[in-house]
Design an enzyme around this catalytic site. Structure first.
Site, PDB file in Angstrom:
ATOM      1  N   SER A 109      31.070  52.548  37.619  1.00 52.24           N
ATOM      2  CA  SER A 109      30.318  51.499  38.263  1.00 52.24           C
ATOM      3  C   SER A 109      30.822  50.204  37.647  1.00 52.24           C
ATOM      4  O   SER A 109      30.667  49.989  36.455  1.00 52.24           O
ATOM      5  CB  SER A 109      28.829  51.672  37.994  1.00 52.24           C
ATOM      6  OG  SER A 109      28.149  50.492  38.301  1.00 52.24           O
ATOM      7  N   ARG A 110      31.459  49.381  38.463  1.00 52.79           N
ATOM      8  CA  ARG A 110      32.143  48.227  37.877  1.00 52.79           C
ATOM      9  C   ARG A 110      31.232  47.081  37.498  1.00 52.79           C
ATOM     10  O   ARG A 110      31.595  46.254  36.690  1.00 52.79           O
ATOM     11  CB  ARG A 110      33.248  47.741  38.813  1.00 52.79           C
ATOM     12  CG  ARG A 110      34.528  48.471  38.544  1.00 52.79           C
ATOM     13  CD  ARG A 110      35.602  48.201  39.572  1.00 52.79           C
ATOM     14  NE  ARG A 110      36.238  49.443  39.930  1.00 52.79           N
ATOM     15  CZ  ARG A 110      36.322  49.914  41.163  1.00 52.79           C
ATOM     16  NH1 ARG A 110      35.810  49.230  42.162  1.00 52.79           N
ATOM     17  NH2 ARG A 110      36.895  51.061  41.401  1.00 52.79           N
ATOM     18  N   VAL A 111      30.049  47.009  38.078  1.00 50.72           N
ATOM     19  CA  VAL A 111      29.190  45.886  37.705  1.00 50.72           C
ATOM     20  C   VAL A 111      27.878  46.320  37.077  1.00 50.72           C
ATOM     21  O   VAL A 111      27.192  45.524  36.448  1.00 50.72           O
ATOM     22  CB  VAL A 111      28.875  44.969  38.916  1.00 50.72           C
ATOM     23  CG1 VAL A 111      30.111  44.253  39.374  1.00 50.72           C
ATOM     24  CG2 VAL A 111      28.246  45.751  40.029  1.00 50.72           C
TER      25      VAL A 111
ATOM     26  N   ASP B 239      32.368  48.820  44.704  1.00 50.02           N
ATOM     27  CA  ASP B 239      32.408  48.400  43.294  1.00 50.02           C
ATOM     28  C   ASP B 239      32.294  49.566  42.339  1.00 50.02           C
ATOM     29  O   ASP B 239      32.110  49.373  41.136  1.00 50.02           O
ATOM     30  CB  ASP B 239      31.251  47.448  42.982  1.00 50.02           C
ATOM     31  CG  ASP B 239      31.125  46.352  43.988  1.00 50.02           C
ATOM     32  OD1 ASP B 239      32.091  45.602  44.136  1.00 50.02           O
ATOM     33  OD2 ASP B 239      30.064  46.251  44.628  1.00 50.02           O
TER      34      ASP B 239
END
Ligand code: ATP
Ligand code: MG
Length: 503
Positions: free
Chosen positions: A365-367, A340
Site C-alpha cells: 500500500s503506497r500511501v 496505489d
C-alpha cells in the site's frame, strides 16, 4: 364563448407565435442504419458528444459511444428489439447522468438509477454526470486518514487511507468479495458511505450480498449498484460510472465514501463485447486499445479533496480476477499500474487455511502507512519484522535438521504471528483490539501457546479485555498511541488473563 375572450385568446396566441424562437437548432435528427444486440449505428447526428443522451422512438433512450466521421455508434438502454432500420434518432444535448439522492442509501439500484429491490420508487432531485473529469491536484490533499477495514492483515500490514485506490487481486474463490463485505460492515460506526458496484455477477449472489449486509445492519450506510451477468453489456459497462457519480455526490457534500468495483475484469469484458459489436479495432487479448485509459480515468476519480472543497473523499477498492495467478495478463497489469497498492490473494494460502488469503509479503500500500495511527504503526513494525524473518528462516529450516535455539524461537514466533493474521468472516475488529492482540503476540505472550490454539487465545483474550479492561481499549482508541501507562495496563491485563487461559 364570449367574443371578448376569444379575441383576447387570439391576440395572446398571435403574440406567442411572434415571440416564439425555435430551439430546433439544438435538436438534431439522425436515422438508424442497423441494430445489433442493443448497439445501433446511426447516420447523421454529426455533432453528438461522447455519452450524450439520444432519444429513440417508443420512448427508448440511449447514449452515443463511438463517434465516427459519417456515423455514430450508440447503445440503447431498454428493449432495443422495438427499433428498426430507418427509425429517427434525436440528440438531446444532455450528457448521460445518474440520479443521486440520500434516499439511495440502503437500496439496490441498476446503473440508470432505478431500484431493483422491490422496495418502491426513489425520488431524486439531482443528477450527476456519469463521466466527470477527476479533481485536479490543486484541489486534492494528501491521504492521511485511515480507512479501517477491520481486517488485521490489512490494517496492520497493508493499511489503506481514505482517498486511496487499492486493488484486490486474485483467482476465483480466494475471498476477494468477503474482504470488501467485511470492510463495508466495519464502516458502520465510522461514518463512511459505501457503494458496492456489482458487475457481471449472478443475480443470486448480488441478492446474497444485500442480505448479508442487511443481516449485519450495514445496508443502511450502503448503496448497491447492480448490473448482473444477465443484464445487457451496456449496463455492466455503465455500472462503475453510475456508482462513481453517486460517490461524487456524497464526496461533494464533504462525506467520506468507499466504492467497490466487483469486478473490473468483468467490466473490461463488457467493454470488449460492446466494442466488438461497434466494430472498433481491437488490440491485446481483443480488448479495445483504450481500455487502459478507460480504467485509469475511472480510478482517477478516487481522491481526497482539500478543506476548501469540502474535505470529502472517495476510496476505491477495485477487484480483479486472475487466471492461475497470472498478473501479467493485460487487464491485471493495467489496473496494477493505476492503483496505489495491491492486495494479492492466493489460492494456495486459501487452501492451506490462511484466510484471508492475503500474501502479506508481496502486497503493498503506497500511501496507507501515512494513515496509520501511531499505536498500530508501532506494533505492526515488529509484526512485519517477525513475519519477514519467519519467511526467510522457515524456507531455510526445511532443509536443515540442526536449527539453533534462536532460529527456532524466531520460527515459532513467526508461525504464531501468521496465525494471528487469520480472521473469519463478518468479524471485523476495531483498531484498539487489533493493536492489543498484535501487541501481545509481538511481545512474546503467545510464544508458549500452541499455534493451533492461537485463535482461541485471541478470542478469549479480547473478550476478557472487553469485560475487565474496557478502559484500556478506550484509551488506545482515544490516545491513538501506546503511552507507557497503556503498555503497563496491557502487560498487567495479559498477565492476568494468562493465569486463567488453559493452553
Ligand atoms: P469469486 O471469484 O467467485 O468472486 P471471491 O474471490 O470473491 O470469489 P468469496 O466469495 O469472498 O471469494 O469467498 C469464497 C469462499 O471462501 C466463500 O465461501 C467464503 O465464505 C469463504 N471465505 C472467504 N473469506 C473467508 C475467511 N476469512 N474465513 C473463512 N472463509 C472465508
Ligand atoms: Mg467475488
Amino acid at each position: 364563448m364570449n367574443d371578448d375572450l376569444s379575441h383576447h385568446i387570439a391576440k395572446d396566441l398571435a403574440k406567442k407565435i411572434e415571440d416564439f424562437k425555435p430551439k430546433a437548432s439544438a435538436r438534431r435528427v439522425g436515422y438508424i442504419q442497423s441494430v445489433t444486440d442493443g448497439v445501433v449505428r446511426i447516420k447523421g447526428l454529426p455533432q453528438v458528444a461522447y455519452l450524450e443522451i439520444l432519444d429513440f422512438p417508443h420512448g427508448l433512450l440511449g447514449f452515443a459511444m463511438n463517434l465516427e466521421e459519417d456515423a455514430i455508434g450508440a447503445i440503447v438502454l431498454g428493449d432495443y428489439l422495438a427499433l428498426s432500420e430507418g427509425d429517427e434518432v434525436r440528440s438531446t444535448g444532455r450528457l448521460l447522468s445518474m440520479p443521486v439522492s440520500e434516499d439511495f442509501l440502503g437500496r439496490v439500484i441498476n446503473p440508470v438509477g432505478a431500484p431493483v429491490d422491490g422496495k418502491g420508487e426513489i425520488k431524486a432531485k439531482q443528477y450527476y454526470p456519469m463521466e466527470r473529469i477527476a479533481p485536479g491536484v490543486t484541489s486534492r490533499q494528501p491521504v492521511t486518514t485511515p480507512l479501517q477495514t477491520g481486517i488485521k492483515a490489512i490494517d496492520a500490514m497493508i493499511p489503506i487511507g481514505r482517498g486511496q485506490r487499492e486493488l484486490i487481486i486474485g483467482d476465483r474463490n480466494t475471498g476477494k468479495t468477503s474482504i470488501v463485505i467485511d470492510t463495508i460492515i466495519n464502516q458502520k460506526d465510522e461514518g463512511v458511505i459505501c457503494i458496492y458496484v456489482a458487475i457481471g455477477q449472478k443475480t443470486s449472489r448480488i441478492a446474497g450480498v444485500a442480505a448479508e449486509l442487511n443481516h449485519h445492519k450495514s445496508l443502511g450506510h450502503t448503496i448497491i449498484v447492480a448490473a448482473s451477468a444477465s443484464d445487457p453489456a451496456s449496463y455492466q459497462y455503465l455500472a462503475p460510472y453510475a456508482g462513481t457519480a453517486i460517490a461524487e455526490y456524497f464526496m461533494d457534500k464533504g462525506r467520506d465514501v468507499l466504492i467497490i468495483f466487483d469486478d473490473l475484469s468483468k467490466h473490461a469484458w463488457a467493454y470488449r463485447q460492446l466494442s466488438l459489436i461497434l466494430r472498433r479495432p481491437s488490440g491485446r487479448e481483443a480488448y479495445p486499445g483504450d481500455v487502459f485509459y478507460l480504467h485509469s480515468r475511472l480510478l482517477e476519480r478516487a481522491c481526497r479533496l482539500d478543506e476548501a472543497h469540502g474535505g470529502g473523499s472517495i476510496t476505491a477498492l477495485p477487484i480483479i480476477e486472475t487466471q492461475a495467478n497470472d498478473i501479467s495478463a493485460y487487464i491485471p497489469t493495467n489496473v496494477i499500474s493505476i492503483t496505489d497498492g495491491q492486495l494479492f490473494l492466493e489460492s494456495d494460502l486459501f487452501n492451506a487455511g490462511q484466510r484471508p488469503a492475503i500474501n502479506v509479503g508481496v502486497s503493498v500500500s503506497r500511501v496507507g502507512g501515512a494513515a496509520q495511527i501511531k499505536a498500530m504503526k508501532k506494533v505492526s513494525g515488529s509484526l512485519k519484522l517477525d513475519l519477514a524473518q519467519y519467511r526467510e528462516l522457515a524456507a531455510f529450516a526445511q532443509f536443515s535438521t540442526d536449527v539453533d535455539e534462536t532460529t527456532k524461537r524466531q520460527i515459532e514466533r513467526g508461525a504464531r504471528m501468521l496465525s494471528l493474521l487469520k480472521q473469519g468472516r463478518y468479524i471485523p475488529l476495531p483498531i484498539a483490539k487489533q493493536v492489543t492482540i498484535i501487541w501481545a503476540g509481538s511481545n512474546g505472550y503467545l510464544d508458549d501457546v500452541p499455534v493451533a490454539r492461537v485463535d482461541q487465545f485471541e478470542k478469549e483474550f479480547l473478550e476478557f479485555m472487553d469485560r475487565s479492561h474496557k478502559k484500556t481499549l478506550s484509551a488506545i482508541t482515544k490516545e491513538k498511541t501506546l503511552t507507557p501507562e497503556i503498555e503497563e495496563q496491557l502487560t498487567r491485563a495479559v498477565g492476568e488473563f494468562k493465569k486463567s487461559f488453559v493452553k
